[in-house]
Write an enzyme that holds these catalytic residues in place. Sequence first.
Site, PDB file in Angstrom:
ATOM      1  N   PHE A   1     -13.086  -2.936 -40.997  1.00  0.00           N
ATOM      2  CA  PHE A   1     -11.627  -3.010 -41.084  1.00  0.00           C
ATOM      3  C   PHE A   1     -11.142  -4.400 -40.710  1.00  0.00           C
ATOM      4  O   PHE A   1     -10.562  -4.605 -39.649  1.00  0.00           O
ATOM      5  CB  PHE A   1     -10.997  -1.977 -40.134  1.00  0.00           C
TER       6      PHE A   1
ATOM      7  N   SER B   1     -16.300  -7.776 -37.853  1.00  0.00           N
ATOM      8  CA  SER B   1     -15.644  -8.832 -37.066  1.00  0.00           C
ATOM      9  C   SER B   1     -16.670  -9.618 -36.251  1.00  0.00           C
ATOM     10  O   SER B   1     -16.508 -10.830 -36.032  1.00  0.00           O
ATOM     11  CB  SER B   1     -14.567  -8.244 -36.151  1.00  0.00           C
TER      12      SER B   1
ATOM     13  N   GLY C   1     -17.029   5.973 -32.585  1.00  0.00           N
ATOM     14  CA  GLY C   1     -15.770   5.968 -33.317  1.00  0.00           C
ATOM     15  C   GLY C   1     -14.568   6.202 -32.413  1.00  0.00           C
ATOM     16  O   GLY C   1     -14.679   6.835 -31.368  1.00  0.00           O
TER      17      GLY C   1
ATOM     18  N   HIS D   1      -7.191   2.507 -30.717  1.00  0.00           N
ATOM     19  CA  HIS D   1      -5.800   2.091 -30.908  1.00  0.00           C
ATOM     20  C   HIS D   1      -4.785   3.106 -30.375  1.00  0.00           C
ATOM     21  O   HIS D   1      -3.590   2.945 -30.577  1.00  0.00           O
ATOM     22  CB  HIS D   1      -5.540   1.804 -32.390  1.00  0.00           C
TER      23      HIS D   1
HETATM   24  N1  SAH Z   1     -13.736  -4.725 -35.406  1.00  0.00           N
HETATM   25  C1  SAH Z   1     -14.204  -3.708 -36.331  1.00  0.00           C
HETATM   26  C2  SAH Z   1     -13.372  -2.440 -36.328  1.00  0.00           C
HETATM   27  C3  SAH Z   1     -13.342  -1.716 -34.998  1.00  0.00           C
HETATM   28  S1  SAH Z   1     -12.839  -0.026 -35.153  1.00  0.00           S
HETATM   29  C4  SAH Z   1     -14.327  -4.313 -37.736  1.00  0.00           C
HETATM   30  O1  SAH Z   1     -14.230  -5.536 -37.894  1.00  0.00           O
HETATM   31  O2  SAH Z   1     -14.528  -3.558 -38.690  1.00  0.00           O
HETATM   32  C5  SAH Z   1     -12.710   0.431 -33.465  1.00  0.00           C
HETATM   33  C6  SAH Z   1     -14.026   0.631 -32.734  1.00  0.00           C
HETATM   34  O3  SAH Z   1     -13.701   0.820 -31.364  1.00  0.00           O
HETATM   35  C7  SAH Z   1     -14.845   1.856 -33.161  1.00  0.00           C
HETATM   36  O4  SAH Z   1     -16.097   1.454 -33.623  1.00  0.00           O
HETATM   37  C8  SAH Z   1     -14.962   2.700 -31.883  1.00  0.00           C
HETATM   38  O5  SAH Z   1     -16.244   3.294 -31.682  1.00  0.00           O
HETATM   39  C9  SAH Z   1     -14.677   1.678 -30.796  1.00  0.00           C
HETATM   40  N2  SAH Z   1     -14.160   2.273 -29.561  1.00  0.00           N
HETATM   41  C10 SAH Z   1     -13.054   3.043 -29.425  1.00  0.00           C
HETATM   42  N3  SAH Z   1     -12.880   3.413 -28.141  1.00  0.00           N
HETATM   43  C11 SAH Z   1     -13.913   2.861 -27.439  1.00  0.00           C
HETATM   44  C12 SAH Z   1     -14.306   2.877 -26.051  1.00  0.00           C
HETATM   45  N4  SAH Z   1     -13.587   3.528 -25.130  1.00  0.00           N
HETATM   46  N5  SAH Z   1     -15.423   2.218 -25.708  1.00  0.00           N
HETATM   47  C13 SAH Z   1     -16.155   1.544 -26.633  1.00  0.00           C
HETATM   48  N6  SAH Z   1     -15.834   1.486 -27.941  1.00  0.00           N
HETATM   49  C14 SAH Z   1     -14.724   2.126 -28.349  1.00  0.00           C
HETATM   50 MG    MG Z   2      -8.726  -3.557 -36.335  1.00  0.00          MG
END
Ligand code: SAH
Ligand code: MG
Length: 221
Positions: A24, A59, A82, A151
């Site tokens: 994303f 990213s 996730g 988020h």
């Molecule tokens: N930066 C990524 C998108 C991240 S999506 C890209 O470039 O595509 C958000 C990520 O945050 C997910 O993989 C999810 O597993 C992670 N995440 C959410 N809550 C979390 C937590 N409490 N600890 C660790 N990872 C977390």
């Molecule tokens: Mg993002």
Amino acid sequence: MSPSQMGPERVAEVLDHARSARGFMPPDEGRALYENAAAVGSSGLNGPWLEVGSYCGKSACYLGAAAEQAGRLIFAVDHHRGSEENQMGWDHHEPDLVDPTVGRMDTLPLFRRTIYDAGLEGTVVAVVGDSPSVAAVWSTPLALLFIDGGHGTEPAHRDYEGWVPHLAVGGTLMIHDVFPDPVDGGRPPYEIWCRAIDSGAFIEVDVVGSLRVLRRTGPGS
Ligand code: SAH
Ligand code: MG
């Protein structure tokens, strides 16, 4: 490869991997991630870099291109199960990422493959675990912090509270999915951006799409 050997072809190669990786991060925002990270790399500010929320490594490749060039390490923190918004029935769910044996998401195998394919195994260090738990025991000042984890209200604010204190003065804070208008997306990343601005300890240095780039000018969070 040592940083000095890393020419423009190698940077372009890593950025190509980033663009084709699953995840994303729109290309223009990814490019801005790379460019702002490269500026940190050449700024002389020491300290490792860290991203919260890696998913399949997209990213991490953009940031990794700059980290490799500067001879830095980037820690990529994710439990790989996730976010709420990635679970079944939510907008950003991708069913093929569910481990059928465990019955939960698992993005770690794809993350690992992405980093391997990009040749970044010496630069991107996976930290597989819950972000606030890792933040609570972290102690090395960071030169760069990229927040793109959960988020929801609680996850976003916990990431802010857990990690921002570890960012060195002069360090760069990047926050993804900042949408000032609720019509465009969820509010918590915007709320933590507001917290940074309202703290008086940050100035904004770049905005590309939903990516906000801030520089820490003083202590306090
Ligand atoms: N930066 C990524 C998108 C991240 S999506 C890209 O470039 O595509 C958000 C990520 O945050 C997910 O993989 C999810 O597993 C992670 N995440 C959410 N809550 C979390 C937590 N409490 N600890 C660790 N990872 C977390
Ligand atoms: Mg993002």
